[in-house]
Scaffold this motif. Structure first.
Motif, PDB file in Angstrom:
ATOM      1  N   HIS A 189     -11.106  -9.788 -15.900  1.00  0.00           N
ATOM      2  CA  HIS A 189     -10.061  -9.539 -14.904  1.00  0.00           C
ATOM      3  C   HIS A 189      -8.707  -9.574 -15.591  1.00  0.00           C
ATOM      4  CE1 HIS A 189      -8.092 -10.917 -10.828  1.00  0.00           C
ATOM      5  NE2 HIS A 189      -7.601  -9.760 -11.277  1.00  0.00           N
ATOM      6  N   LEU A 190      -7.951  -8.487 -15.470  1.00  0.00           N
ATOM      7  CA  LEU A 190      -6.623  -8.374 -16.058  1.00  0.00           C
ATOM      8  C   LEU A 190      -5.619  -8.091 -14.953  1.00  0.00           C
ATOM      9  CD1 LEU A 190      -8.835  -6.355 -17.706  1.00  0.00           C
ATOM     10  CD2 LEU A 190      -7.053  -6.520 -19.441  1.00  0.00           C
ATOM     11  N   ALA A 191      -4.366  -8.471 -15.182  1.00  0.00           N
ATOM     12  CA  ALA A 191      -3.294  -8.145 -14.244  1.00  0.00           C
ATOM     13  C   ALA A 191      -1.990  -8.002 -15.017  1.00  0.00           C
ATOM     14  CB  ALA A 191      -3.153  -9.222 -13.165  1.00  0.00           C
ATOM     15  N   ALA A 216     -13.588  -0.816  -9.544  1.00  0.00           N
ATOM     16  CA  ALA A 216     -12.917   0.035  -8.550  1.00  0.00           C
ATOM     17  C   ALA A 216     -13.249   1.504  -8.729  1.00  0.00           C
ATOM     18  CB  ALA A 216     -11.405  -0.161  -8.637  1.00  0.00           C
ATOM     19  N   GLY A 217     -13.966   1.838  -9.786  1.00  0.00           N
ATOM     20  CA  GLY A 217     -14.263   3.231 -10.096  1.00  0.00           C
ATOM     21  C   GLY A 217     -13.385   3.710 -11.236  1.00  0.00           C
ATOM     22  N   PRO A 218     -13.852   4.667 -12.015  1.00  0.00           N
ATOM     23  CA  PRO A 218     -13.093   5.140 -13.171  1.00  0.00           C
ATOM     24  C   PRO A 218     -11.679   5.569 -12.794  1.00  0.00           C
ATOM     25  CG  PRO A 218     -15.312   6.061 -13.184  1.00  0.00           C
ATOM     26  CD  PRO A 218     -15.142   5.371 -11.865  1.00  0.00           C
ATOM     27  N   GLY A 219     -10.716   5.135 -13.606  1.00  0.00           N
ATOM     28  CA  GLY A 219      -9.336   5.539 -13.402  1.00  0.00           C
ATOM     29  C   GLY A 219      -8.627   4.856 -12.256  1.00  0.00           C
ATOM     30  N   ARG A 220      -9.214   3.813 -11.677  1.00  0.00           N
ATOM     31  CA  ARG A 220      -8.622   3.190 -10.498  1.00  0.00           C
ATOM     32  C   ARG A 220      -8.345   1.713 -10.748  1.00  0.00           C
ATOM     33  NH1 ARG A 220     -11.872   4.756  -5.151  1.00  0.00           N
ATOM     34  NH2 ARG A 220      -9.952   3.812  -4.307  1.00  0.00           N
ATOM     35  N   PHE A 221      -7.313   1.212 -10.081  1.00  0.00           N
ATOM     36  CA  PHE A 221      -6.999  -0.207 -10.110  1.00  0.00           C
ATOM     37  C   PHE A 221      -7.658  -0.901  -8.922  1.00  0.00           C
ATOM     38  CE2 PHE A 221      -3.334   1.867 -12.190  1.00  0.00           C
ATOM     39  CZ  PHE A 221      -3.416   1.251 -13.438  1.00  0.00           C
ATOM     40  N   SER A 222      -7.819  -2.219  -9.046  1.00  0.00           N
ATOM     41  CA  SER A 222      -8.436  -3.016  -7.985  1.00  0.00           C
ATOM     42  C   SER A 222      -7.365  -3.683  -7.129  1.00  0.00           C
ATOM     43  CB  SER A 222      -9.338  -4.100  -8.591  1.00  0.00           C
ATOM     44  OG  SER A 222     -10.429  -3.537  -9.291  1.00  0.00           O
ATOM     45  N   ALA A 223      -7.733  -4.019  -5.913  1.00  0.00           N
ATOM     46  CA  ALA A 223      -6.865  -4.856  -5.089  1.00  0.00           C
ATOM     47  C   ALA A 223      -6.889  -6.278  -5.648  1.00  0.00           C
ATOM     48  CB  ALA A 223      -7.348  -4.850  -3.648  1.00  0.00           C
ATOM     49  N   HIS A 242       8.818  -4.517  -9.454  1.00  0.00           N
ATOM     50  CA  HIS A 242       7.665  -4.202 -10.285  1.00  0.00           C
ATOM     51  C   HIS A 242       6.394  -4.176  -9.432  1.00  0.00           C
ATOM     52  CE1 HIS A 242       9.789  -6.053 -14.051  1.00  0.00           C
ATOM     53  NE2 HIS A 242      10.487  -5.089 -13.481  1.00  0.00           N
ATOM     54  N   GLN A 243       5.575  -3.194  -9.645  1.00  0.00           N
ATOM     55  CA  GLN A 243       4.289  -3.128  -8.948  1.00  0.00           C
ATOM     56  C   GLN A 243       3.243  -3.868  -9.773  1.00  0.00           C
ATOM     57  OE1 GLN A 243       2.860   0.813  -8.142  1.00  0.00           O
ATOM     58  NE2 GLN A 243       0.999   0.109  -7.123  1.00  0.00           N
ATOM     59  N   VAL A 244       2.486  -4.728  -9.127  1.00  0.00           N
ATOM     60  CA  VAL A 244       1.459  -5.498  -9.809  1.00  0.00           C
ATOM     61  C   VAL A 244       0.128  -4.751  -9.739  1.00  0.00           C
ATOM     62  CG1 VAL A 244       0.164  -7.661  -9.821  1.00  0.00           C
ATOM     63  CG2 VAL A 244       2.625  -7.678  -9.353  1.00  0.00           C
ATOM     64  N   HIS A 245      -0.527  -4.648 -10.874  1.00  0.00           N
ATOM     65  CA  HIS A 245      -1.821  -3.962 -10.963  1.00  0.00           C
ATOM     66  C   HIS A 245      -2.888  -4.960 -11.405  1.00  0.00           C
ATOM     67  CE1 HIS A 245       0.074   0.060 -10.713  1.00  0.00           C
ATOM     68  NE2 HIS A 245       0.999  -0.453 -11.485  1.00  0.00           N
ATOM     69  N   ASP A 246      -4.009  -4.992 -10.699  1.00  0.00           N
ATOM     70  CA  ASP A 246      -5.173  -5.754 -11.111  1.00  0.00           C
ATOM     71  C   ASP A 246      -6.234  -4.793 -11.621  1.00  0.00           C
ATOM     72  OD1 ASP A 246      -5.367  -8.888 -10.081  1.00  0.00           O
ATOM     73  OD2 ASP A 246      -3.880  -7.702  -8.994  1.00  0.00           O
ATOM     74  N   LEU A 247      -6.925  -5.203 -12.674  1.00  0.00           N
ATOM     75  CA  LEU A 247      -8.038  -4.433 -13.211  1.00  0.00           C
ATOM     76  C   LEU A 247      -9.221  -5.376 -13.322  1.00  0.00           C
ATOM     77  CD1 LEU A 247      -5.221  -3.711 -14.984  1.00  0.00           C
ATOM     78  CD2 LEU A 247      -6.732  -1.920 -15.848  1.00  0.00           C
ATOM     79  N   ILE A 248     -10.342  -5.028 -12.731  1.00  0.00           N
ATOM     80  CA  ILE A 248     -11.521  -5.889 -12.724  1.00  0.00           C
ATOM     81  C   ILE A 248     -12.713  -5.083 -13.241  1.00  0.00           C
ATOM     82  CG2 ILE A 248     -13.040  -7.348 -11.344  1.00  0.00           C
ATOM     83  CD1 ILE A 248     -10.722  -7.746  -9.399  1.00  0.00           C
ATOM     84  N   TYR A 249     -13.294  -5.582 -14.308  1.00  0.00           N
ATOM     85  CA  TYR A 249     -14.403  -4.869 -14.961  1.00  0.00           C
ATOM     86  C   TYR A 249     -15.635  -5.754 -15.023  1.00  0.00           C
ATOM     87  CZ  TYR A 249     -11.334  -1.090 -16.378  1.00  0.00           C
ATOM     88  OH  TYR A 249     -10.479  -0.012 -16.364  1.00  0.00           O
ATOM     89  N   ARG A 250     -16.785  -5.129 -14.940  1.00  0.00           N
ATOM     90  CA  ARG A 250     -18.067  -5.842 -15.060  1.00  0.00           C
ATOM     91  C   ARG A 250     -18.685  -5.539 -16.416  1.00  0.00           C
ATOM     92  NH1 ARG A 250     -23.397  -4.878 -14.576  1.00  0.00           N
ATOM     93  NH2 ARG A 250     -22.989  -2.675 -14.192  1.00  0.00           N
TER      94      ARG A 250
END
Length: 252
Positions: A189-191, A216-223, A242-250
């Motif tokens: 999990h990155l933000a 979240a699917g390729p090319g997409r950020f997570s809530a 600033h917009q905050v982006h979360d990235l969650i990978y399995r």
């Protein structure tokens, strides 16, 4: 030759928080660090924390040793590693909200470590251990493969200037090192609140489909998931627009 470390104790750039201050070992001759170690003065309370609380919560790890995460806790629960926890308030909040999990927090700056140690004492938390070390070295050789359930990297220094992009922690070698220590099905999990860096992270992780699947699917950020607290640093970024982006990978 490596040795296994069982248990070491008895039981900003201009970016404000600079939490993921670790070094990349991907460049050939000399490691390129993604942090600048600026040691602020410790408060009297933080000095006491290092004297009295580090023996309880601290992990005295050195490169060349292999850390056994399960041996740090008297449990067989799943373990989360947070890289660059800043002042530790959000890590303490996550640990308090999930007493069924264990957490290892990594930070190189002493004031932040002291702040977290005091929070652990004040809140009576027993499911956190603290480490001052180079995250790149720890991930590459200091942990057994598939030994972690989750790795968290929140608001690392974005190194916005192009000539400094080599200092960003999220690089192909770092992605592979995180994958090595995560169990299959584990979470990375990155933000970040720096959109160009969010795009960089997305490209790096989506570019390793053999290692990670974007939840979240390729090319997409997570809530933002509920278990990630909103920090005062994050609120500051939001006030600045600033917009905050979360990235969650399995982990595959």
């Amino acid at each position: 030759m490596t040795k296994t470390l069982i248990l070491s104790h008895p039981d900003a750039s201009t970016h404000a928080a600079e939490p993921a201050r670790v070094s990349s070992h991907e460049q050939g001759r000399r490691p390129i660090r993604s942090f600048v170690l600026r040691e602020g003065r410790l408060t009297a309370g933080q000095e006491r924390a290092f004297r009295e609380l580090w023996p309880r919560f601290g992990i005295d790890w050195q490169p060349g040793e292999v850390l056994d995460p399960q041996a740090l806790f008297a449990t067989a629960r799943r373990i989360t590693l947070e890289i660059g926890f800043g002042d530790g308030d959000s890590l303490a909040a996550m640990a308090a909200a999930a007493p069924e999990r264990d957490f290892i927090g990594l930070e190189v700056h002493r004031p932040g470590v002291g702040h977290l140690l005091l929070a652990l004492e004040q809140q009576g938390l027993t499911n956190v251990r603290v480490l001052r070390a180079d995250a790149a070295a720890l991930l590459e050789t200091g942990l057994p493969s598939a030994s972690l359930d989750r790795v968290q990297l929140f608001f690392p220094d974005p190194w916005p200037k192009k000539r400094h992009h080599k200092r960003r922690i999220v690089q192909p070698g770092f992605v592979a090192a995180v994958a090595r220590v995560l169990r299959p099905g584990g979470t990375f999990h990155l933000a970040t609140d720096w959109t160009p860096y969010a795009d960089w992270m997305l490209a790096m992780l989506d570019g390793a489909p053999e290692l990670f699947e974007n939840s979240a699917g390729p090319g997409r950020f997570s809530a933002r998931p509920a278990q990630r607290p909103i920090t005062k640093f994050e609120r500051r970024g939001q006030r600045l627009g600033h917009q905050v982006h979360d990235l969650i990978y399995r982990r595959r």
